[in-house]
Design an enzyme around this catalytic site. Sequence first.
Site, PDB file in Angstrom:
ATOM      1  N   LYS A 101       0.858  -1.190   0.000  1.00 23.50           N
ATOM      2  CA  LYS A 101       0.000   0.000   0.000  1.00 23.50           C
ATOM      3  C   LYS A 101       0.887   1.230   0.000  1.00 23.50           C
ATOM      4  O   LYS A 101       1.698   1.425   0.905  1.00 23.50           O
ATOM      5  CB  LYS A 101      -0.909  -0.018   1.228  1.00 23.50           C
ATOM      6  CG  LYS A 101      -1.768   1.249   1.346  1.00 23.50           C
ATOM      7  CD  LYS A 101      -2.804   1.116   2.444  1.00 23.50           C
ATOM      8  CE  LYS A 101      -3.573   2.413   2.607  1.00 23.50           C
ATOM      9  NZ  LYS A 101      -4.597   2.311   3.652  1.00 23.50           N
ATOM     10  N   ARG A 150     -10.836   9.854   2.452  1.00 26.85           N
ATOM     11  CA  ARG A 150     -10.691  10.508   3.770  1.00 26.85           C
ATOM     12  C   ARG A 150     -11.816  11.514   3.993  1.00 26.85           C
ATOM     13  O   ARG A 150     -12.219  11.755   5.127  1.00 26.85           O
ATOM     14  CB  ARG A 150      -9.306  11.144   3.883  1.00 26.85           C
ATOM     15  CG  ARG A 150      -8.200  10.080   3.885  1.00 26.85           C
ATOM     16  CD  ARG A 150      -6.801  10.681   3.930  1.00 26.85           C
ATOM     17  NE  ARG A 150      -5.784   9.644   3.716  1.00 26.85           N
ATOM     18  CZ  ARG A 150      -4.498   9.908   3.513  1.00 26.85           C
ATOM     19  NH1 ARG A 150      -4.059  11.160   3.500  1.00 26.85           N
ATOM     20  NH2 ARG A 150      -3.638   8.914   3.321  1.00 26.85           N
ATOM     21  N   LYS A 208       1.252   9.958   5.846  1.00 25.59           N
ATOM     22  CA  LYS A 208       1.387   8.572   6.302  1.00 25.59           C
ATOM     23  C   LYS A 208       2.655   7.918   5.760  1.00 25.59           C
ATOM     24  O   LYS A 208       2.743   6.698   5.655  1.00 25.59           O
ATOM     25  CB  LYS A 208       0.128   7.787   5.898  1.00 25.59           C
ATOM     26  CG  LYS A 208      -1.166   8.368   6.490  1.00 25.59           C
ATOM     27  CD  LYS A 208      -2.370   7.451   6.269  1.00 25.59           C
ATOM     28  CE  LYS A 208      -3.622   7.997   6.963  1.00 25.59           C
ATOM     29  NZ  LYS A 208      -4.789   7.101   6.812  1.00 25.59           N
ATOM     30  N   GLU A 233       7.615  -6.594   0.935  1.00 24.89           N
ATOM     31  CA  GLU A 233       6.460  -6.474   1.832  1.00 24.89           C
ATOM     32  C   GLU A 233       5.472  -7.629   1.603  1.00 24.89           C
ATOM     33  O   GLU A 233       4.960  -8.222   2.540  1.00 24.89           O
ATOM     34  CB  GLU A 233       5.704  -5.162   1.551  1.00 24.89           C
ATOM     35  CG  GLU A 233       6.318  -3.916   2.162  1.00 24.89           C
ATOM     36  CD  GLU A 233       5.984  -3.768   3.637  1.00 24.89           C
ATOM     37  OE1 GLU A 233       5.326  -4.666   4.210  1.00 24.89           O
ATOM     38  OE2 GLU A 233       6.400  -2.761   4.239  1.00 24.89           O
ATOM     39  N   LYS A 293      -2.210  -1.443  -3.835  1.00 23.33           N
ATOM     40  CA  LYS A 293      -3.097  -0.287  -3.744  1.00 23.33           C
ATOM     41  C   LYS A 293      -2.292   0.983  -3.846  1.00 23.33           C
ATOM     42  O   LYS A 293      -1.247   1.061  -3.182  1.00 23.33           O
ATOM     43  CB  LYS A 293      -3.812  -0.358  -2.398  1.00 23.33           C
ATOM     44  CG  LYS A 293      -4.743   0.786  -2.107  1.00 23.33           C
ATOM     45  CD  LYS A 293      -5.281   0.645  -0.712  1.00 23.33           C
ATOM     46  CE  LYS A 293      -6.140   1.853  -0.400  1.00 23.33           C
ATOM     47  NZ  LYS A 293      -6.587   1.863   0.959  1.00 23.33           N
ATOM     48  N   TYR A 342     -15.189   1.073  -6.483  1.00 26.93           N
ATOM     49  CA  TYR A 342     -16.445   1.813  -6.307  1.00 26.93           C
ATOM     50  C   TYR A 342     -17.300   1.743  -7.563  1.00 26.93           C
ATOM     51  O   TYR A 342     -18.443   2.178  -7.558  1.00 26.93           O
ATOM     52  CB  TYR A 342     -16.127   3.265  -5.934  1.00 26.93           C
ATOM     53  CG  TYR A 342     -15.245   3.354  -4.701  1.00 26.93           C
ATOM     54  CD1 TYR A 342     -15.785   3.130  -3.436  1.00 26.93           C
ATOM     55  CD2 TYR A 342     -13.877   3.605  -4.809  1.00 26.93           C
ATOM     56  CE1 TYR A 342     -14.986   3.169  -2.303  1.00 26.93           C
ATOM     57  CE2 TYR A 342     -13.066   3.650  -3.686  1.00 26.93           C
ATOM     58  CZ  TYR A 342     -13.625   3.425  -2.444  1.00 26.93           C
ATOM     59  OH  TYR A 342     -12.830   3.451  -1.326  1.00 26.93           O
TER      60      TYR A 342
HETATM   61  C1  PBG Z   1      -7.046   3.621   5.765  1.00 25.46           C
HETATM   62  C2  PBG Z   1      -7.519   3.354   4.398  1.00 25.46           C
HETATM   63  C3  PBG Z   1      -7.439   4.257   3.355  1.00 25.46           C
HETATM   64  C4  PBG Z   1      -8.040   3.662   2.263  1.00 25.46           C
HETATM   65  C5  PBG Z   1      -8.479   2.390   2.651  1.00 25.46           C
HETATM   66  N1  PBG Z   1      -8.137   2.208   3.998  1.00 25.46           N
HETATM   67  C6  PBG Z   1      -6.930   5.635   3.337  1.00 25.46           C
HETATM   68  C7  PBG Z   1      -5.611   5.904   3.882  1.00 25.46           C
HETATM   69  O1  PBG Z   1      -4.749   5.030   3.989  1.00 25.46           O
HETATM   70  O2  PBG Z   1      -5.407   7.059   4.239  1.00 25.46           O
HETATM   71  C8  PBG Z   1      -8.167   4.327   0.935  1.00 25.46           C
HETATM   72  C9  PBG Z   1      -9.196   3.830   0.010  1.00 25.46           C
HETATM   73  C10 PBG Z   1      -9.554   4.760  -1.072  1.00 25.46           C
HETATM   74  O3  PBG Z   1      -8.963   5.833  -1.276  1.00 25.46           O
HETATM   75  O4  PBG Z   1     -10.499   4.414  -1.785  1.00 25.46           O
HETATM   76  N2  PBG Z   1      -6.587   2.602   6.531  1.00 25.46           N
END
Ligand code: PBG
Length: 329
Positions: free
Chosen positions: A196, A206, A223, A239, A254, A319
């Site tokens: 990720k 968010r 992050k 990872e 992702k 989505y």
């Molecule tokens: C947070 C999380 C995020 C998403 C899924 N789980 C956002 C982030 O890491 O800040 C993002 C999913 C998306 O943008 O559709 N644990």
Amino acid sequence: MFPLRRNRRLRTNEAIRSMVRETIITPNDFLVPLFVVEGKGVKEEIASMPNYYRFSLDLLEKEVKDLWKLGLKSVLLFVKVPDNLKDNKGTEALNPNGLMQRAIKTVKNACPDMLVMTDVALDPFSSYGHDGIVNNGMIINDSTVEVLAKMSISHAKAGADFVAPSDMMDGRILSIREALEKEGFTNTGIMSYSAKYASAFYGPFRDALDSAPVDLQNVPKDKKTYQMDFGNRLEAVRETLMDVDEGADIVMVKPGLCYLDIVREIKNVVEVPVAVYQVSGEYSMIKAASEKGWLDHDAVMIEQITAIKRAGADIIASYFAKDVVKLIS
Ligand code: PBG
């Protein structure tokens, strides 16, 4: 050699094209992300995600029945937590009667065969908007992992089929697997967000959960100390292989579109299913450009989903799942 070989023969018409097409999208490919809120009769559109909604539990029930009718058989649950229930340690995440736990039961009651996966990370529950516990400007790994393991048990108890840790702490897959085994949840799976990236494409998500990192002194603004640097490829492999060793049943890359080289790389080295998350920003870009009349919504949507599958995705969290399935049925 030309003219003995003319590749265009296989493109002559739709009949031959569909016969030789290598990548076919079906409803089985999809995992549907769902946003859940408190309340009754709530179906609110997310401002930066046109035609995507947060549902209260009563309307969630209707939504999952609709998904099932369309042939969509798995969901990934996220909850929007009221501010007054947020703290640094994500205490509310462990509430056996919390929104996530009730959402799991709601889906299972409405649709017993629907596969339920749950997001495991602190950010929706964190007063600082981070996926882990914040201390002195840092995200504390090991104490966060302890909470994530407890959270996973709580979701399993409520009936989740899979937990999906999206936090990127080190060692969490092993800790979660061990905790699940110890508590007797030997059949509860783990879908690990293994590669990720720290991506600007998560912005609309968010907004949906009101979970962005807060602007306070001694709270990291991004992050990047836990999510991966987008310049890196080998690190994604490292990872992912570690997560497989630690017990992940499914791994994930992702976001999607910008990371399809990584998807192929991972697909070539692991022997577990590979999921890809086409994230919120990828959704919003297509919506915005098509609202302006600059892109053909359906055509671009299908092209991107097909590209994700062609790159090596066995599972696509998107989505667009409902839109795609309606279009292809
Ligand atoms: C947070 C999380 C995020 C998403 C899924 N789980 C956002 C982030 O890491 O800040 C993002 C999913 C998306 O943008 O559709 N644990």
